[in-house]
Structure formats: structure tokens, C-alpha cells
Design an enzyme around this catalytic site. Structure first.
Site, PDB file in Angstrom:
ATOM      1  CB  SER A  99      -0.709  -0.108   1.041  1.00 48.96           C
ATOM      2  OG  SER A  99      -2.021   0.900   1.148  1.00 48.96           O
TER       3      SER A  99
ATOM      4  CG  HIS B 143      -5.494  -2.545   0.473  1.00 49.81           C
ATOM      5  ND1 HIS B 143      -4.921  -2.232  -0.897  1.00 49.81           N
ATOM      6  CD2 HIS B 143      -4.912  -1.579   1.499  1.00 49.81           C
ATOM      7  CE1 HIS B 143      -4.002  -1.108  -0.504  1.00 49.81           C
ATOM      8  NE2 HIS B 143      -4.017  -0.969   0.932  1.00 49.81           N
TER       9      HIS B 143
ATOM     10  CG  ASP C 242      -6.612  -3.880  -3.319  1.00 50.55           C
ATOM     11  OD1 ASP C 242      -7.419  -2.818  -2.831  1.00 50.55           O
ATOM     12  OD2 ASP C 242      -5.287  -3.830  -3.203  1.00 50.55           O
TER      13      ASP C 242
END
Length: 465
Positions: free
Chosen positions: A47, A170, A133
């Protein structure tokens, strides 16, 4: 990855951060130098950590030999605007100007603000975007793939492997730790039965020894980040009071080793979730048996507004310029001079400060070729180094073919073969190029591509295949 652009400024929060920094720093010990060559270093992140990994690997491309970006996007994507970070660089709309972003790399390289971009094709690159995600959408990671593909060119295209066939949300994806594979929350660990850390490390360093799944033989050490942010306090850079490093026993005893930097994502810092990322990201088991020191720098939540301090309530790495005065016109956050990049580089310099000339990590024996991963249209290979080899030729034979075809020559020890047919078996072999000519072939390895990936219209709810 979340970015909050409005929050309550509180002097109480300042006192809490300062008090916490003082306590943690008192418990930390100084970071030590090891026999680790700087040029053998690598970095990966999830991320905001993926964005920072790409920034660091681009800024220091003369040093970093490999980069892993899990749910991240291209260098300079935000343009220094938090609004663009939220829309384009996470949601995928409006589309980023990829030509402008690629040109920015050259501009900064030509100015000396970052290393010469000509180094980038020498890097091993692993990219990942799970089809569940819903925080960093697929187009964003695709843009990163497009820019790296262009940078690598045909000659080094095998340096890139892009995994898109895992149904992860995610998250830092693991073999057996975390929430359900499609999750997009919690502490951002998803158990997908997928050894992401192992795939990253082997794509960068070649085929590795079996990881230690039991009690680790090395040591987890904490150290004060103030030693590397001085004269500024870590909180001024939205960095935590302490960071961590995992040191295998052989590295502590002077063996030749290398350093991998692992960057957490937003809401994953020590101040958010304790040492969960340090313990469970998956790197330590591989590091323990393969002469790899793992560095875990740490951010911290910051609830202050400039000029009092940075605005970073979710402990993200600075990939949109929150530490800069004018990031849109003067993007210091992308350069070697960026506070967080410079701090991490000083940590790396300390760790590699004991490197002894000529004392390289020993090549594995015998010569081994393994298939480490596959998507529906690509297969990742890794092999062990052959002393004296200047490059490696990769050969492939499809299930409907009667002979092997040369598909690429690379300098590294990992190869991503793409453009394949789903649900199909392929055979591979690799041979080194020596001063005397081609060397011996490895034994054959067979790997099948995955079935076609189902279309995922509503990420987070799609079935994990």
C-alpha cells in the site's frame, strides 16, 4: 490505504507522541553494522509502503537490486496533491498521465535529485494486485506495470513479474496468517495460502534455501529512529520512535549477508498494531536460512497541522508529499533528500557499514531452477547463481511444442515469463553464460499456469479461486 484530509489539531496529541517517543527510544539499542554489501539490498512494501518502495528504489536505483510493490502505483502518481492521491492513485480515475510520470523520473535523474534512471532496467521487479482489492484498484497497479515494462524494455522484460490472479483484498498476503483472503480491513493481513514474501525474495535473489518455519535462530532487535532523523525528532517526519530489524545468527557472526527493507502500509505501524507486521509479514522465515537481514522502518500517526507537524493520522508513508511545503511544484518527497527516504537510507548505510570487499554471499550448490509462482498468463522462475556467469539464458517448451525455444537472456536470478495460455503446462531450463561460452543447463522444471481469473465487478465480494 486511506488518507484523511481533515482532522482536529490537538496539543494533547503532541504530548502523547512526545512521551511515547521518549519511552520507546529508551528501550531501544543502537543499530549495528554487518558484513552486508550495499549493492545487494532490496525493498518491498504494501500500500503506502509499496508507493514508498517504488520511490526509494527509483531514487536509489544504483543501490537497490530489487523491488516489490504490493497494491501500489507509479512513481509520482499524486503530483503532490492529496485529492489526486485519493482519486487517481487509489480509485484509478481520472487516469494518470503515464508519459508525464515517466518523464518526471528522467527529469529528477538528470538533475541529480535521484540516481540515473538508466539503473532501473537492472532491477528485479515484483508487482501485486489482488482482484478483491477495493482500496487500490487494478488500473493503478497496471499503470505501474506499464511504466516498468517500458523502462525494462525487451532486453530485460523478464525482470518483471506481475501477480494478478490471487483473490486477495487490500493486504499483505500470507501463507497462513490473517483474515480471509478477500478481506480489505482489520490489520490488513490476508491468509490466501500464498507465500508472497518468499516469491518476492526469490524473484530478487534467486532460488533460496527452504525457509525456517519453526523457531527462528536469529534475533529481533529494536533501535531508535532518532539516531537517523537527527537533528529532527522522528515525529517531525511522521516516523515512530523505534524501528526493528531481524538479524539471522550467521549475519550476526560475520557471514556475508544482504539487506531487505520491508515497509508496512497505512495503519500497520508499531504504534497501530504493535509488532504484528514485523512478526507476520512472512520475510523472517526466509531470511533466517538465506543470509538476509530484514529492516522494518516505522511510521507513526500524526494528528497535527503544519507548521506544527505533518498531517498523517493513519501512519502512511509519505507518497503524496505531506512533509513538503509545496509538493506539487517541488516534489522533494520523491528524491534522495526526502526526509523519510533519507532516514531509511541512513539506516541501510549503517547496516551495510561492515561489508568486507570480496566477501559475497556464497552461491548455492548445486545449480537449481524452481518455478516460484504463476498467474493465468505468466510464470515466475528463479535459479541459483553460477560463479563467473555474466548472464543467463532462459528456454521454454510448451505442452504442444516439440522443442525448447530461447525466450530471454537476463543478468539476474529471476524471470517472469508472460503472454502464456491459461491452465497450460510449460517446461523450462536455464543455462549460464560464462567467459568460455554457454554453461550447463539446469534440470527441467515444469509449471502450469492458473485457470482464467474470474471477472471481479465488486472487489471484496468475489469468490477466491
Amino acid at each position: 490505504m486511506h488518507i484523511q484530509t481533515s482532522f482536529k489539531c490537538s496539543l494533547i496529541a503532541t504530548a502523547v507522541l512526545v512521551a511515547a517517543a521518549g519511552t520507546a527510544a529508551a528501550q531501544a539499542t543502537p543499530l549495528t553494522a554487518y558484513n552486508a554489501a550495499s549493492a545487494e539490498s532490496s525493498i518491498s512494501g504494501i500500500s503506502s509502503g509499496a508507493y514508498m518502495s517504488v520511490q526509494f528504489a527509483t531514487a536509489w536505483s544504483s543501490v537497490i537490486k530489487g523491488v516489490g510493490a504490493i497494491a501500489g502505483g507509479p512513481f509520482g502518481c499524486s503530483g503532490g496533491w492529496s485529492s489526486t492521491a485519493l482519486s487517481t492513485c487509489m480509485g484509478g480515475a481520472p487516469k494518470a498521465d503515464l508519459n508525464a510520470l515517466s518523464s518526471l523520473i528522467d527529469t529528477l535523474g538528470n538533475s541529480g535529485a535521484i540516481d540515473d534512471a538508466a539503473n532501473i532496467p537492472n532491477q528485479q521487479v515484483y508487482l501485486f494486485n489482488g482482484y478483491n482489492d477495493k482500496i487500490v484498484m487494478r488500473p493503478v497497479s497496471n499503470w505501474l506495470d506499464t511504466i516498468y515494462t517500458a523502462r525494462l524494455g525487451n532486453a530485460q522484460s523478464g525482470n518483471l513479474f506481475y501477480q494478478t490472479a490471487i483473490g486477495a483484498g487490500h493486504s499483505q498476503v500470507t501463507l497462513n496468517y490473517g483474515g480471509k483472503c478477500s478481506a480489505n480491513g482489520g490489520t490488513y493481513f490476508d491468509d490466501c495460502g500464498y507465500d508472497q514474501a518468499g516469491v518476492i525474495l526469490q524473484h530478487i535473489y534467486g532460488a533460496l534455501a527452504t525457509p525456517n518455519r519453526g523457531k527462528l535462530g536469529g534475533a529481533f532487535l529494536s533501535f531508535s529512529q532518532a539516531d537517523f532523523t537527527a537533528p529532527a525528532a522522528p515525529a517531525e517526519y511522521s516516523m515512530g520512535a523505534k524501528a526493528f530489524v531481524y538479524v539471522p545468527d550467521d549475519c550476526a557472526n560475520g557471514a556475508a549477508c544482504r539487506v531487505h527493507i520491508a515497509l508496512h502500509g497505512c495503519k500497520q505501524s508499531f504504534d497501530n498494531i504493535g509488532d504484528e507486521f514485523v512478526q507476520h509479514a512472512g520475510y523472517n522465515a526466509w531470511a533466517d536460512t538465506n543470509h538476509i537481514i530484514v529492516l522494518y522502518p516505522q511510521t507513526t500517526p500524526s494528528f497535527l497541522a503544519p507548521p506544527i507537524g505533518p498531517t498523517n493520522p493513519e501512519a502512511c508513508w509519505d507518497w503524496w508529499g505531506y512533509l513538503d511545503k509545496d509538493p506539487s511544484s517541488n516534489p522533494r518527497y520523491l528524491t534522495k533528500a526526502a526526509p523519510q527516504i533519507a532516514t531509511i537510507k541512513r539506516m541501510l548505510d549503517r547496516l551495510t557499514g561492515g561489508a568486507r570487499p570480496g566477501n559475497a554471499v556464497a552461491a548455492a550448490d548445486p545449480q537449481v531452477l524452481v518455478a516460484t509462482d504463476a498467474t493465468d498468463t505468466s510464470i515466475a522462475l528463479a535459479w541459483t547463481a553460477v560463479p563467473g556467469a555474466t548472464a543467463y539464458e532462459v528456454f521454454r517448451q510448451g505442452s504442444e511444442e516439440t522443442g525448447f525455444t530461447a525466450i530471454g537472456t537476463v543478468k539476474g536470478l529471476g524471470f517472469g515469463d508472460k503472454g502464456l495460455t491459461p491452465k497450460t503446462f510449460y517446461q523450462y531450463r536455464v543455462r549460464p553464460i560464462l567467459a568460455s561460452g554457454p554453461g550447463l543447463f539446469t534440470a527441467l522444471v515444469t509449471k502450469a499456469t492458473r485457470p482464467p481469473v474470474p471477472r471481479c465487478i465488486d472487489p471484496g465480494t468475489c469468490k477466491v479461486s
